[in-house]
Design an enzyme around this catalytic site. Structure first.
Site, PDB file in Angstrom:
ATOM      1  CG  ASN A  48      -4.664   3.360  -1.516  1.00 24.21           C
ATOM      2  OD1 ASN A  48      -3.878   4.030  -0.861  1.00 24.21           O
ATOM      3  ND2 ASN A  48      -5.158   3.754  -2.680  1.00 24.21           N
ATOM      4  CG  HIS A  49      -4.268  -1.144   4.136  1.00 24.13           C
ATOM      5  ND1 HIS A  49      -3.895  -1.938   5.196  1.00 24.13           N
ATOM      6  CD2 HIS A  49      -3.337  -1.370   3.174  1.00 24.13           C
ATOM      7  CE1 HIS A  49      -2.802  -2.609   4.902  1.00 24.13           C
ATOM      8  NE2 HIS A  49      -2.430  -2.270   3.670  1.00 24.13           N
ATOM      9  CB  ALA A  50     -10.832  -0.426   3.858  1.00 28.45           C
ATOM     10  CB  THR A  88      -6.418   0.277   8.190  1.00 32.44           C
ATOM     11  OG1 THR A  88      -5.406   0.060   9.197  1.00 32.44           O
ATOM     12  CG2 THR A  88      -7.104   1.613   8.420  1.00 32.44           C
TER      13      THR A  88
END
Length: 209
Positions: A82-84, A90
């Site tokens: 996952n990325h922000a 991102t």
């Protein structure tokens, strides 16, 4: 006879592609129940190659219940992938260092970290993908090549990309009774003695044991 021993790596004589995968597991953040098997002609150890972006520093767990049937090329994408999403970018600047250390997203902007949980007696079809933090309820079926992006309740039949609920396997009252019985928690001897009732859908017998 009380069935195969759960510590047997290859329980089917002459068919080594089927293995009880807990016996290959060395990662404390991967928890696999007794009798859950992986079917891969290249060897059961390849199951763990399909658990992606699973980094110790994140601490998320992959939890798989008992009596699960997992087909070849099933992939689990963990929280490290996952990325922000709520930051303006991102891109994971901070992992590269060299002056980019300050690019750590605020905790409020970071993706939520959740364990991935597969219930007991779940059948996952060929080439399915399970996304981070998903929960799949006991007794569910995941269709081949499905991409599971959200939680599903027990005894769901799910398929597609993204996976959707096709139907529940049984009526709600039957599902409630099966969850109460929880035969997968029985001792192996009791399961062996009552296999006809389990596979024959004899709920009355199971409920009165």
């Amino acid at each position: 006879m009380n069935g195969p021993h759960p510590d047997t790596k290859h329980p089917v004589e002459g068919f080594p592609q089927v293995s009880f995968i807990k016996n290959y597991c060395t990662d404390p953040n991967v928890i696999i129940g007794d009798y859950s098997y992986y079917d891969d002609p290249d060897g059961a150890e390849h199951f763990f190659e399909s658990i992606l972006y699973h980094f110790d520093f994140i601490g998320d767990k992959l939890i798989i219940g008992r009596y699960c049937a997992i087909a070849r090329r099933t992939t689990f994408i963990m929280n490290g992938g996952n990325h922000a999403l709520d930051s303006f970018s991102t891109y994971p600047f901070f992992i590269f260092g060299s002056g980019w250390e300050s690019g750590v997203p605020a905790e409020s902007l970071s993706a939520e970290v959740k364990d991935t949980c597969i219930g007991n007696d779940v059948w996952i079809g060929y080439d399915a993908t399970i996304m981070p933090g998903v929960s799949i309820g006991h007794g569910s079926i995941v269709g081949a090549k499905s991409v599971v992006t959200k939680d599903f309740p027990p005894y769901s039949v799910i398929a597609g990309n993204p996976a959707r609920l096709i139907r529940r396997r049984f009526d709600e009252d039957v599902i409630a009774e099966l969850l109460k019985i929880a035969w997968w928690d029985w001792e192996p001897e009791k399961v062996t003695c009552n296999l006809k009732a389990i596979v024959g859908c004899d709920l009355e017998v199971l409920a009165n044991l």
